[in-house]
Design a protein around this motif. Sequence first.
Motif, PDB file in Angstrom:
ATOM      1  N   LYS A 277      27.516  27.842  44.976  1.00 47.66           N
ATOM      2  CA  LYS A 277      26.341  28.799  44.859  1.00 47.66           C
ATOM      3  C   LYS A 277      27.005  30.343  44.993  1.00 47.66           C
ATOM      4  CE  LYS A 277      22.985  26.782  47.646  1.00 47.66           C
ATOM      5  NZ  LYS A 277      22.419  26.874  48.884  1.00 47.66           N
ATOM      6  N   SER A 278      27.821  30.503  46.046  1.00 45.85           N
ATOM      7  CA  SER A 278      28.535  31.845  46.197  1.00 45.85           C
ATOM      8  C   SER A 278      29.181  32.398  45.029  1.00 45.85           C
ATOM      9  CB  SER A 278      29.099  31.778  47.587  1.00 45.85           C
ATOM     10  OG  SER A 278      28.233  31.864  48.699  1.00 45.85           O
ATOM     11  N   ARG A 279      29.694  31.353  44.628  1.00 45.98           N
ATOM     12  CA  ARG A 279      30.785  31.729  43.422  1.00 45.98           C
ATOM     13  C   ARG A 279      29.763  32.289  42.094  1.00 45.98           C
ATOM     14  NH1 ARG A 279      36.181  29.368  40.489  1.00 45.98           N
ATOM     15  NH2 ARG A 279      36.161  30.945  38.690  1.00 45.98           N
ATOM     16  N   ASP A 280      28.758  31.488  42.055  1.00 46.34           N
ATOM     17  CA  ASP A 280      27.707  31.977  40.855  1.00 46.34           C
ATOM     18  C   ASP A 280      27.217  33.176  41.287  1.00 46.34           C
ATOM     19  OD1 ASP A 280      28.477  29.289  39.601  1.00 46.34           O
ATOM     20  OD2 ASP A 280      26.652  28.381  40.486  1.00 46.34           O
ATOM     21  N   ILE A 281      26.677  33.451  42.317  1.00 43.96           N
ATOM     22  CA  ILE A 281      26.088  34.782  42.570  1.00 43.96           C
ATOM     23  C   ILE A 281      27.058  35.841  42.320  1.00 43.96           C
ATOM     24  CG2 ILE A 281      25.235  36.250  44.436  1.00 43.96           C
ATOM     25  CD1 ILE A 281      24.268  33.581  45.569  1.00 43.96           C
ATOM     26  N   VAL A 282      28.241  35.681  42.732  1.00 42.14           N
ATOM     27  CA  VAL A 282      29.290  36.805  42.551  1.00 42.14           C
ATOM     28  C   VAL A 282      29.600  37.157  41.081  1.00 42.14           C
ATOM     29  CG1 VAL A 282      30.040  36.849  44.827  1.00 42.14           C
ATOM     30  CG2 VAL A 282      31.474  35.719  43.053  1.00 42.14           C
ATOM     31  N   GLU A 283      29.546  35.885  40.451  1.00 42.81           N
ATOM     32  CA  GLU A 283      30.090  36.156  38.972  1.00 42.81           C
ATOM     33  C   GLU A 283      28.733  36.708  37.962  1.00 42.81           C
ATOM     34  OE1 GLU A 283      33.367  33.475  37.188  1.00 42.81           O
ATOM     35  OE2 GLU A 283      32.689  32.361  38.484  1.00 42.81           O
ATOM     36  N   ALA A 284      27.612  36.325  38.457  1.00 41.22           N
ATOM     37  CA  ALA A 284      26.436  36.704  37.808  1.00 41.22           C
ATOM     38  C   ALA A 284      26.422  38.221  38.157  1.00 41.22           C
ATOM     39  CB  ALA A 284      25.085  35.843  38.387  1.00 41.22           C
ATOM     40  N   ALA A 285      26.896  38.670  39.026  1.00 42.60           N
ATOM     41  CA  ALA A 285      26.697  40.241  39.552  1.00 42.60           C
ATOM     42  C   ALA A 285      27.925  41.021  39.104  1.00 42.60           C
ATOM     43  CB  ALA A 285      26.888  40.482  40.872  1.00 42.60           C
ATOM     44  N   GLY A 286      28.696  40.198  38.076  1.00 43.52           N
ATOM     45  CA  GLY A 286      29.746  40.821  37.210  1.00 43.52           C
ATOM     46  C   GLY A 286      31.341  40.896  37.903  1.00 43.52           C
ATOM     47  N   VAL A 287      31.597  40.175  38.822  1.00 38.22           N
ATOM     48  CA  VAL A 287      32.750  39.908  39.466  1.00 38.22           C
ATOM     49  C   VAL A 287      33.655  39.475  38.586  1.00 38.22           C
ATOM     50  CG1 VAL A 287      34.169  38.993  41.242  1.00 38.22           C
ATOM     51  CG2 VAL A 287      32.048  40.194  41.955  1.00 38.22           C
ATOM     52  N   LYS A 288      34.774  39.926  38.284  1.00 34.15           N
ATOM     53  CA  LYS A 288      35.735  39.567  37.421  1.00 34.15           C
ATOM     54  C   LYS A 288      36.857  38.552  38.132  1.00 34.15           C
ATOM     55  CE  LYS A 288      38.506  39.426  33.440  1.00 34.15           C
ATOM     56  NZ  LYS A 288      39.482  40.064  33.284  1.00 34.15           N
ATOM     57  N   VAL A 289      36.939  37.106  37.687  1.00 35.79           N
ATOM     58  CA  VAL A 289      37.946  36.323  38.484  1.00 35.79           C
ATOM     59  C   VAL A 289      39.074  36.187  37.589  1.00 35.79           C
ATOM     60  CG1 VAL A 289      37.945  34.193  39.240  1.00 35.79           C
ATOM     61  CG2 VAL A 289      35.868  34.918  38.989  1.00 35.79           C
ATOM     62  N   SER A 290      40.294  36.529  38.319  1.00 32.74           N
ATOM     63  CA  SER A 290      41.722  36.569  37.535  1.00 32.74           C
ATOM     64  C   SER A 290      42.462  35.294  38.029  1.00 32.74           C
ATOM     65  CB  SER A 290      42.422  37.795  37.792  1.00 32.74           C
ATOM     66  OG  SER A 290      41.824  38.721  37.519  1.00 32.74           O
ATOM     67  N   GLU A 291      43.202  34.659  37.162  1.00 31.65           N
ATOM     68  CA  GLU A 291      44.143  33.733  37.636  1.00 31.65           C
ATOM     69  C   GLU A 291      45.403  34.355  37.815  1.00 31.65           C
ATOM     70  OE1 GLU A 291      43.750  30.325  37.666  1.00 31.65           O
ATOM     71  OE2 GLU A 291      41.695  30.303  37.139  1.00 31.65           O
ATOM     72  N   ILE A 292      46.268  33.549  38.564  1.00 37.21           N
ATOM     73  CA  ILE A 292      47.715  34.320  39.028  1.00 37.21           C
ATOM     74  C   ILE A 292      48.607  33.164  39.145  1.00 37.21           C
ATOM     75  CG2 ILE A 292      47.070  34.359  41.408  1.00 37.21           C
ATOM     76  CD1 ILE A 292      48.684  37.160  41.498  1.00 37.21           C
ATOM     77  N   ASP A 293      50.005  33.346  38.698  1.00 30.14           N
ATOM     78  CA  ASP A 293      50.938  32.370  39.117  1.00 30.14           C
ATOM     79  C   ASP A 293      51.200  32.417  40.444  1.00 30.14           C
ATOM     80  OD1 ASP A 293      53.157  30.927  39.130  1.00 30.14           O
ATOM     81  OD2 ASP A 293      54.532  32.459  37.954  1.00 30.14           O
ATOM     82  N   LYS A 294      50.878  31.332  41.321  1.00 29.53           N
ATOM     83  CA  LYS A 294      51.041  31.365  42.837  1.00 29.53           C
ATOM     84  C   LYS A 294      52.471  31.133  43.223  1.00 29.53           C
ATOM     85  CE  LYS A 294      46.685  29.149  43.218  1.00 29.53           C
ATOM     86  NZ  LYS A 294      46.108  27.816  43.591  1.00 29.53           N
TER      87      LYS A 294
END
Length: 325
Positions: A277-294
């Motif tokens: 639920k929280s991930r959906d809320i922040v993405e809908a609010a325009g947060v850009k999620v980036s992948e990274i080589d760990k």
Amino acid sequence: MLQFSKLAAAAFACGSLMIGIANAETVLRSSDTHPDGYPTVEAVKYMGDLIKQRTDGRYSIEVYHSAQLGEEKDTIEQTQAGVIDLNRVSMGPFNGIVPETAVPSLPYIFRSVEHMRHVMDGPIGDEILKAFEAHNLVGLAFYDSGARSFYNTKKDITSMADMKGMKFRVIQSDVFVDMVNALGANATPMAYGEVYSALQTGVIDGAENNWPSFESAKHYEVAKHYTLDQHQIVPEVLVMSKASWDKLTPEDQAIVRQAAKDSVVKMRELWDAQEKKSRDIVEAAGVKVSEIDKQPLIDAMKPVYEKYLSTPELKDLAARIQATK
Ligand code: GTR
């Protein structure tokens, strides 16, 4: 008027301290930094319902959510002093008090949330809960906190080099400070309640947390870049003040311990739903999620492991965690 209402509030707070009058209900005060409705808050309320049923109404729990009793570091001291009965806190602020808690707080020590659950549900978890007893606390249960990742107000971070020189708020724990510094960034330890305005005013460039905290603390309103580096899977812990514990009969202690364990199942159900639920809320609010080589981040943690696995016992604890399937 203000004075009066302050006094009234203080009297109310004292009245709910664990001082049982014969046959009256004893209300255990429990602290949580999160708002009402957050999975940890709801899990402790559920535990309170179980205790109330199982003691025929002799004991119950009142959860003081939203840091009403103070920020985590202070509430830990108050719990040790017996002023607060129960406390649900991240393991992070315990790192400087109970050395065993530094081990599950190490970056990338757990391979996944499933691995963390498996370890904490077994004998290693019991051993760490027991370690709280030398510090005026009784460890009751571990809750989930998903994986922590970095977020910031400035830019998409897609490599460790992007973090160089950036200022990140961390939990008040040296493990967290050393982790951020080892990544080439600058750590600013700070109480949770101060992070929003520090992000807003530019005192820090970012912070790190799981989806539900990032969302419920509203940090996503100001920090629009979230990097899925998942550096820590730090369990939450529920502790009781040793002073409050010692006032219980052995039968009631067993009821409290069992109710805490039973609340873990409830917590995980709530947690799994809330993360999504929280991930959906922040993405809908325009947060850009980036992948990274760990891998470069994992490699950078070598000195942090060396520093905190400072005794043969702690080294062995880490090895046993890593060897657990
Ligand atoms: C959350 C955790 C809180 C608090 C917070 C923080 O994930 O549930 O107990 O420690 O992080 O970053 O201060």
